[in-house]
Structures are given as structure tokens and as C-alpha cells.
Scaffold this motif. Structure first.
Motif, short mmCIF file in Angstrom:
data_model
loop_
_atom_site.label_atom_id
_atom_site.label_comp_id
_atom_site.label_asym_id
_atom_site.label_seq_id
_atom_site.Cartn_x
_atom_site.Cartn_y
_atom_site.Cartn_z
N PRO A 174 14.95 58.92 61.45
CA PRO A 174 15.58 57.68 61.01
C PRO A 174 15.28 56.54 61.98
O PRO A 174 15.16 56.78 63.19
N VAL A 175 15.14 55.33 61.45
CA VAL A 175 14.88 54.16 62.29
C VAL A 175 16.14 53.30 62.32
O VAL A 175 16.75 53.05 61.28
N VAL A 176 16.55 52.89 63.54
CA VAL A 176 17.77 52.08 63.65
C VAL A 176 17.42 50.69 64.16
O VAL A 176 16.40 50.51 64.85
N ASP A 177 18.24 49.70 63.83
CA ASP A 177 17.97 48.34 64.30
C ASP A 177 18.69 48.11 65.63
O ASP A 177 19.25 49.04 66.23
N VAL A 178 18.68 46.84 66.10
CA VAL A 178 19.22 46.56 67.44
C VAL A 178 20.71 46.87 67.52
O VAL A 178 21.23 47.18 68.59
N ASN A 179 21.42 46.80 66.39
CA ASN A 179 22.85 47.09 66.42
C ASN A 179 23.14 48.58 66.28
O ASN A 179 24.30 48.98 66.23
N GLY A 180 22.08 49.39 66.19
CA GLY A 180 22.29 50.82 66.07
C GLY A 180 22.56 51.27 64.65
O GLY A 180 22.95 52.40 64.43
N ARG A 181 22.34 50.38 63.65
CA ARG A 181 22.56 50.81 62.27
C ARG A 181 21.25 51.29 61.67
O ARG A 181 20.19 50.75 61.97
N VAL A 182 21.36 52.26 60.77
CA VAL A 182 20.15 52.79 60.18
C VAL A 182 19.56 51.75 59.23
O VAL A 182 20.27 51.12 58.46
N CYS A 183 18.25 51.49 59.36
CA CYS A 183 17.62 50.49 58.50
C CYS A 183 16.37 51.03 57.83
O CYS A 183 15.75 50.35 57.05
N GLY A 184 15.97 52.27 58.13
CA GLY A 184 14.79 52.81 57.48
C GLY A 184 14.60 54.25 57.91
O GLY A 184 15.37 54.80 58.69
N ILE A 185 13.54 54.86 57.39
CA ILE A 185 13.26 56.23 57.76
C ILE A 185 11.75 56.43 57.73
O ILE A 185 11.05 55.81 56.92
N ILE A 186 11.23 57.22 58.69
CA ILE A 186 9.80 57.54 58.68
C ILE A 186 9.68 59.03 58.42
O ILE A 186 10.21 59.85 59.17
N THR A 187 9.01 59.37 57.33
CA THR A 187 8.80 60.77 57.00
C THR A 187 7.32 61.08 57.11
O THR A 187 6.50 60.18 57.36
N ARG A 188 7.00 62.36 56.90
CA ARG A 188 5.58 62.72 56.97
C ARG A 188 4.78 61.98 55.90
O ARG A 188 3.62 61.66 56.10
N ALA A 189 5.44 61.69 54.78
CA ALA A 189 4.74 60.98 53.70
C ALA A 189 4.29 59.59 54.17
O ALA A 189 3.20 59.13 53.84
N ASP A 190 5.13 58.93 54.99
CA ASP A 190 4.77 57.60 55.49
C ASP A 190 3.54 57.69 56.39
O ASP A 190 2.66 56.81 56.36
#
Lengths: 309, 360
Positions: free
Chosen positions: A282-298
Motif C-alpha cells: 500500500p502507498v500512503v501520503d504525507v498524512n499517513g493515509r492510504v492513497c494507492g496500492i502497488i501490486t505485481r500487476a502494476d
């Protein structure tokens, strides 16, 4: 009296309607608009949370906060009646429109009746906006920022923000495993990040976690995959599966989850995934909230687009 | 030899507020038969009601928006019956007042809707303007225009004060002359009579065969009114009323029954307010309900029926809701044959269909 005389009377009389919103609406004092907390009086007994018919109130005793989901609240006034210290009161007002489900956060640190607005992400909007304190009476208008439009060439040096899938599906920690399975099957994905009410990542649930929990018995993991013959054994398996389905996801999730920030280069993420045998980060932004995800498909997509192979 | 063609009416149609589908069999312009399809609005509320009997007080209101108080009253009556609670007379009378106020809003809505379907927009606006006064009055009493959240198991959640009862009286006094105007228009207007007299006739036998309820039955000379069974405050000493009924059975009769019930409702409210005495408005309920019970209420569209089966826990075994439109909509199959295609919207609206209730 015939219709003609009524029509003539209406022609010369003033209109029956008000020009709301330029003219203020006539809202009676007894109107049930929305609830407000006086956090100086709140003793965190949790009665409002338990009595609420729609589970709209969530108490955070550790951080001394009360969270009211505006979209769930039906303004019935049960919490107002049940509060032993009269910390909750009802305000007569019409609710203003919102673009996503809002949560009003009442904090003991803020002044009386003041609250922070937390916008929950909708499925279309991947990136939640930051917390924004606004005055209780007159909310400040916010102008949405246009997204920067740059076309970047993707490669191993690209940043996580350019590669990640922005439509990330998440679950709250007290959602059931059954819901997780439903989402995984309908959206054709294998894993889901689990977040708390502030959208901070607590862990990850994957198909493996569910299979491990459902198969865990005296005989270990293999019973799930290779059940013994005989009806009794099948029934035991079914019961175990049902029990797993009814558990909240935080009981079976892999925690803590390793996350990346938006500025992490893809190279680091790939080596991380290789080292720990992860399938998704999972990718989080500066505030620590989840904003995206990187999977093997990406990553496969990056390889295909960059022309490496 | 004229061939029969099948024309769909609904589920999306300009004259319909909610989705209902009629498969009309036509011989040129004449309707010879109809198949009725419902179920476009199903939300699984009966299943949701099995989860928690206390939350149901608020959930039952959400079955329908224009008879919400009738729904919650029917539900709490069933639970009160299981728990053996005798609610105070004051609570009964306040329930009476709210039930009848909601009947006013619902009937005014339907009358306006019938006028609008005929293209009589002046009358539509006039009825809805008077309706707004009733809606604002309810807003002042209950705190919300649609979902009152006033009922609780064992009575009423909050007492109404002297100012409020005075407010109800003055508002209704101001409304009565306006209702008289509406009645004279509906009774005398030539346009209205031409579109409704002799259209969509439901005979007395037909009404009894299909089990029609509410104004639909009462317009076909079946003087059946659940209020006579003395639930809520209708059995309190001093409240007198007689069911309105007519014998024509056509759209005109159904409309006029509703117009006359406006005055009946105002009368019942005034009688109830006169009988209010100072006393508590609720009795507490202890423990979880056990056993089974059913309860009936005369909703604006007819008899509303709840069956509740409890198991001594917070959750319930079964909640069954039978709404008035569920039976009335079947009477359409008896009404539409031999009318012209252009009359079908008026006939459909004249039974006041509430699909939201019916599909639950």
C-alpha cells in the motif's frame, strides 16, 4: 367557489413559496437537524455509541474523540436522550450538500461545539483530502486543486505515485471476513489493505490469510486443502469456515503492513517485494493515509510500457 | 376481427411516481385486460427488521415516507401486545393526532396527484399548497417533516406541550375553509367529473373478491375501516366517527371519499385534543419480547398489517408486513377492462398506489 375565482385570487396574491436560499428558510426550533457534542461534558461512557440505531457514532476513548458519520445519522435524537451528562444537543438546521460521506470529529482539545471534518473516500475518489478545521457556523469554501497534467515515461526510477493503482479498495478493521471475500470475488483481487477510521493502514488481508485461518485445526493447514473422507469431517470443515467468515478482519490480517510513500522509487519497492515475498504494497501520503496500492500487476505494466522486454 | 396488442404501462411512466408495470392488452384504443407486475423496488426490509427489535422503531418508519407514522405505530403496537403493555391514554390520543395529521398530508398528496395526472395543474398546485401547511405543522410538532421518530415501545418519546396543541388547533381552523374550497372544486368541476365519473368501476362484489381495503373499498360500498377496531386512541371514550363510504365505485367516488376523509380527520384531531389530560406519555418496557403478535392500523391507503414473531432475544424470528396497496393494486385488473388507454393513468392513481410500501 369555482376554480376561476381561485385562479384570479392567486393572480393578484403574493407567491406561496420562499426564495430559499437567498431568503432564509423558516426552520422551527424543535427541528431535528444534526447533533453536536460539548466535549467538556463528555465522560466517554459510550451510551450514545451503543444506543444509536444506525451505528453512526464511533467513540475513540484513547484520543478523547467522538466521530459522527453524517451520512449514517438519521437525527432521531436517541443519543440526546440517553446522554447522562447532556453533552449532546440537537441543532435545527438543514444539512449542506457534500461530495463524499463526511465524518464530524469532535475532539476534547477543540473548543465547545467545534469539529473537524473528515471526508471518507468514495470509490471514485482515491485520494482523500486532508483534515480541515472549519468554524461551526460558517464553513469556509474550499477550492479543489486541478491535478498536474504531465506525461512521464515509466521505468524503474519512476516514483510510486506515478505507478500505483489509485482506486484502492479498503476495509475497516471491524468489517467481517465475509465482506472481504465478497469484495475480493466481485472485484477480482487477492488482497485488501485494512484501515482504521483515519485511513491509516493497519494490515493486509489476502486469500492466504483466510485459507490459513479456515484450515487451522488440530491437523494444521493441510486439513483445509485435503479434508479427510467422511461426513463428520466435512461438517467440521464447514463450521470452521463459517466461524472464519464471521470473524472481524483484524483477527486474521497480516500486521503490521509494510507501506511505501508516494515518493519511494519503484526500484526500492521491487527489492522490498522480492525480499519479503510480498505481492502488494500500500502507498500512503504525507498524512499517513492510504492513497494507492502497488501490486505485481502494476510492475508488469511498467515493464511492458518501458520496453525492457 | 381486431387483433389484440400488448402495450407496457410503466415501470417508468410520466404519470407514475413509483415503478409499477402494467401489461395492457389493447383492442385498438380499448383495454381488454391487464397483467400487473410489482417488485421493482424491493429492499429486503423484512429481513433487516429481524436484527434488532428496538432499532426497528426507526427502521419501520422508513418502509414508506407518506405513512411513516402508521408503520411505526403498527410495529410498536405488536411489540406492546407481546409485552402486555397498556399505554397511557394521553399517548394514545397523541398517536391519534399524528396518525390523522399524516392522513391529511397523504390524502392531499393523492388528490393533487390525481389532478395532475388529468392535466389539471391548477388544482394540483392548490392542494399541495394546503398540504405544505400541514407538513410545516408536523415539522413544528415532531421536528421532522417525514420521519417523526415520535413512537416508542410503550407510548410516545416526548410529550407535546400546550403551545403545540394550541398551534394544531389554530392551523386546522385556518385550513378548514381551504379544504371546503378544494371539496367544492372536486365536487362541481365539469372537467374533473368528465374524466372520472363512470371510469374504472370496481363493483361491490369485485372489491370483496379481491379483498380491497381503505378508500378503494369504501368507494365501492364496503364500509370497512380498521379504526373501528379501536386501536391507538380510536377506542377512547368520547371519540366518535363513522366511516365515509359511497356506492358508485368509480374514480370519482374514490376521490370524493378521500376529500370527505379530510374533514373526518380534522374532526378526529379536534376531538382528541379536547380529551387530552395531564399524565405520563409512556410506560417502560422490560426485557425482550417473546411470543407472536399481529397488529392492524388504518393507513391512508387502507389496512396495514404487521405480524411479528419474537424469540426472547434482541433479534426477532420474523416480521411480515402486508401493506394496503398490495391488495388494492390487484383490483386494477378488475378496473381497467373496457376503459380507453388514456384513462389508465387516472385509474391507476385513483387507488393511490404506494409501491415503496408494497415492495418493502
Amino acid at each position: 367557489m369555482s376554480m376561476v375565482s381561485t385562479v384570479l385570487k392567486n393572480l393578484v396574491s403574493r407567491p406561496a413559496t420562499l426564495r430559499y436560499p437567498s431568503v432564509p428558510a423558516k426552520i422551527p426550533d424543535s427541528e431535528r437537524g444534526r447533533i453536536v457534542y460539548d466535549m467538556k461534558k463528555c465522560i466517554f461512557c459510550g451510551l450514545c455509541e451503543r444506543r444509536c440505531p444506525t451505528n453512526a457514532i464511533k467513540m475513540d476513548k484513547g484520543n478523547k474523540r467522538q466521530m459522527v458519520s453524517r451520512a449514517k445519522c438519521i437525527a432521531c435524537g436517541v443519543c440526546v436522550e440517553s446522554c447522562p451528562t447532556d453533552a449532546i444537543s440537537m441543532r435545527p438546521e438543514y444539512s449542506s450538500p457534500a461530495t463524499s460521506p463526511e465524518i464530524h470529529v469532535y475532539d476534547a482539545k477543540l473548543t465547545t461545539h467545534q469539529f473537524t471534518v473528515l471526508s471518507l473516500p468514495t470509490f471514485e475518489r482515491a485520494k482523500p483530502e486532508g483534515p480541515e478545521v472549519r468554524a461551526q457556523v460558517q464553513p469556509e469554501p474550499t477550492t479543489p486543486k486541478p491535478p498536474p497534467e504531465e506525461v512521464k515515461r515509466l521505468g524503474l526510477d519512476s516514483l510510486a505515485r506515478d505507478v500505483m493503482t489509485k482506486k484502492v479498495l479498503t476495509l475497516f478493521e471491524d468489517d467481517s471476513v465475509r465482506k472481504a471475500v465478497q469484495i475480493m470475488v466481485t472485484s477480482q483481487i487477492d488482497g485488501l489493505p485494512i484501515v482504521d477510521i483515519n485511513m491509516k493502514v493497519l494490515g493486509i488481508v489476502t486469500g492466504k490469510d483466510i485459507a490459513r485461518d479456515a484450515g487451522r485445526g488440530k491437523e494444521g493447514v493441510l486439513t483445509f486443502l485435503f479434508p479427510r473422507n467422511g461426513k463428520r469431517s466435512d461438517r467440521v470443515q464447514e463450521d470452521r469456515l463459517r466461524k472464519t467468515m464471521d470473524k472481524p478482519v483484524y483477527e486474521i490480517m497480516t500486521s503490521p503492513a509494510i507501506t511505501a510513500t508516494e515518493d519511494t522509487p519503484l526500484r526500492d519497492i521491487v527489492s522490498l517485494m522480492d525480499k519479503h515475498r510480498f505481492n502488494r504494497v500500500p502507498v500512503v501520503d504525507v498524512n499517513g493515509r492510504v492513497c494507492g496500492i502497488i501490486t505485481r500487476a502494476d510492475i508488469l505494466r511498467v515493464i511492458a510500457l518501458s520496453g525492457v522486454c | 376481427m381486431v387483433s389484440i396488442s400488448v402495450t407496457p404501462f410503466g415501470p417508468q411512466h410520466p404519470s407514475l411516481l413509483e415503478p409499477i408495470h402494467l401489461k395492457l392488452k389493447l383492442e385498438e384504443e380499448k383495454v381488454v385486460g391487464a397483467d400487473i407486475v410489482i417488485g421493482y423496488n424491493h429492499r429486503g426490509l423484512e429481513r433487516a427488521m429481524e436484527l434488532d427489535f428496538k432499532r426497528n422503531i426507526y427502521l419501520s418508519e422508513r418502509v414508506c415516507g407518506i405513512c411513516s407514522f402508521h408503520h411505526s405505530t403498527t410495529y410498536v403496537q405488536a411489540i406492546e401486545q407481546m409485552a402486555g403493555l397498556e399505554i397511557p391514554t394521553r399517548a394514545k390520543l397523541i398517536r391519534n393526532v399524528m396518525l390523522e395529521l399524516q392522513r391529511l398530508t397523504s390524502h392531499l398528496l393523492t388528490l393533487g396527484h390525481i389532478a395532475e395526472v388529468m392535466g389539471y395543474e391548477n388544482l394540483f398546485m392548490q392542494t399541495w399548497r394546503e398540504r405544505e401547511d400541514v407538513m410545516c405543522l408536523i415539522d413544528r410538532i415532531a421536528g421532522n417533516r417525514v420521519h417523526y421518530s415520535m413512537n416508542t415501545i410503550g407510548g410516545i418519546r416526548k410529550d407535546v406541550g400546550y403551545d403545540t396543541t394550541k398551534d394544531v388547533e389554530t392551523t386546522l381552523d385556518a385550513l378548514l375553509p381551504k379544504f371546503e374550497e378544494i371539496r367544492s372544486v372536486f365536487a362541481k368541476d365539469a372537467t374533473f367529473a368528465k374524466r372520472t365519473k363512470g371510469v374504472g368501476v370496481l363493483s361491490r362484489n369485485g372489491a370483496q373478491k379481491y379483498g380491497a381495503v381503505g378508500p378503494t373499498a369504501r368507494a365501492s360500498d364496503v364500509p370497512y375501516d380498521v379504526r373501528l377496531s379501536s386501536y391507538a386512541g380510536y377506542g377512547v371514550e368520547g371519540i366518535k366517527f363513522k366511516p365515509v363510504h359511497r356506492d358508485e365505485g368509480d374514480c370519482y367516488a374514490r376521490t370524493m371519499v378521500r376529500v370527505d376523509e379530510l374533514f373526518q380527520s380534522v374532526d378526529i384531531i379536534q376531538q382528541s385534543l379536547g380529551l387530552l389530560r395531564d399524565e405520563p406519555v409512556s410506560v417502560p418496557m422490560k426485557g425482550n419480547p417473546t411470543g407472536e403478535a399481529f397488529s392492524r392500523v388504518e393507513a391512508p391507503r387502507g389496512e396495514l398489517f404487521y405480524y411479528v414473531k419474537a424469540k426472547g432475544a434482541v433479534s426477532l424470528d420474523r416480521v411480515k408486513i402486508r401493506t394496503p396497496t398490495f391488495v388494492n393494486v390487484q383490483c386494477l385488473a378488475e378496473m381497467v377492462p373496457n376503459c380507453s388507454l388514456a384513462d389508465v393513468p387516472v385509474i391507476t392513481v385513483s387507488i393511490d398506489p404506494c409501491i415503496c410500501c408494497t415492495d418493502r
